[in-house]
Motif scaffolding. Sequence first.
Motif, PDB file in Angstrom:
ATOM      1  N   ARG A 198       0.876  -1.549   0.097  1.00 39.68           N
ATOM      2  CA  ARG A 198      -0.087  -0.058  -0.135  1.00 39.68           C
ATOM      3  C   ARG A 198       0.871   1.288  -0.031  1.00 39.68           C
ATOM      4  O   ARG A 198       1.937   1.519   0.885  1.00 39.68           O
ATOM      5  N   ASN A 204      -2.214   0.762  -4.271  1.00 40.60           N
ATOM      6  CA  ASN A 204      -1.761  -0.647  -4.032  1.00 40.60           C
ATOM      7  C   ASN A 204      -0.833  -0.922  -5.270  1.00 40.60           C
ATOM      8  O   ASN A 204      -1.253  -0.934  -6.360  1.00 40.60           O
ATOM      9  N   ASP A 225      -6.790   2.081  -4.489  1.00 41.79           N
ATOM     10  CA  ASP A 225      -7.670   1.173  -3.325  1.00 41.79           C
ATOM     11  C   ASP A 225      -9.234   1.365  -3.546  1.00 41.79           C
ATOM     12  O   ASP A 225      -9.756   0.632  -3.073  1.00 41.79           O
ATOM     13  N   LYS A 245     -14.541   0.186  -2.875  1.00 39.71           N
ATOM     14  CA  LYS A 245     -13.375  -0.325  -2.436  1.00 39.71           C
ATOM     15  C   LYS A 245     -12.876  -1.443  -3.388  1.00 39.71           C
ATOM     16  O   LYS A 245     -13.635  -2.259  -3.679  1.00 39.71           O
TER      17      LYS A 245
END
Length: 292
Positions: A198, A204, A225, A245
């Motif tokens: 992350r 990511n 993300d 998400k």
Amino acid sequence: MSKTERTSPNSAGTTEPESACERENLVQSALAAGAGLAEPDALTLPGGRVGYIIPKGFEIAQFEPVNAQLPDHVQATPKFEDTASFIEYVNRFKGKETAIFASLEKNTMQAVIDYHAASGGKVSRPDRCRHTAAHDFPFSVPWQRWREIDGQLMTQSELGLFLEEMLYTIAAPAGAGLLELASELRIDRQVKFKSGTRLQSGANSLAYEEEDETSGRSGKMEVPDAVTISCPVFMGGARRTFEAKLRYRLNRGDIKFAFAVINRLEGEQAAFAEAVEGVGSATGCPVFMGHR
């Protein structure tokens, strides 16, 4: 001429036979002619039917009642595909007691034009409730697509195709970067993902190696993300914003992705509540949450 038959002059000076049989025939013919000139008597029969006495044989012919008057109430159940038509119809036919029922469970609305009158918390004048209008609130095409993909695992290629398809509904991150990522994800190559990190930006970083041993190339891929969705929940409705998400799952070099739309159900209920409020305001009719 037999002894029982006689002739007598008539008014024209001619003679006619006067046998008993002939006289009987003349009487029956006269009666039949007279009956044909008479108007049949009408009788009121059970069930509102009407009967007429037909002179010949004195039979009774029955006929179903003919009601030339219009019905005393309206019975109609139209269904409308868009909210504007639903509102226009209700405004055209609504009365003082018209009520609207909205089902949060089914995303539907039904207006009862001829609803019961109430006074003092009681029904003062019951009505038939036969004149209704219904409107379903179908999900918009883009929102239905996001609902279908919510929580479903996708390969990297499937994710790339989905991002390209739904790019017009994603407000963030920027479209150019997301389109580049989608193109990279769609590349058909054999890779083994090693790890995910992350970054401070919230994205990511996924490290991978190509499985072609002769090349031994490795690389990194940055995936967001989360994405911000902006599209109408219902057809013809206003745009609403959701956050989705983007999750990933690594398993022995294989990777799967899935979107999780945050507070999807609450957002849908809020969109329906706004639609209900708009219909109530446009029609001036009371709206009850529930269904008949």
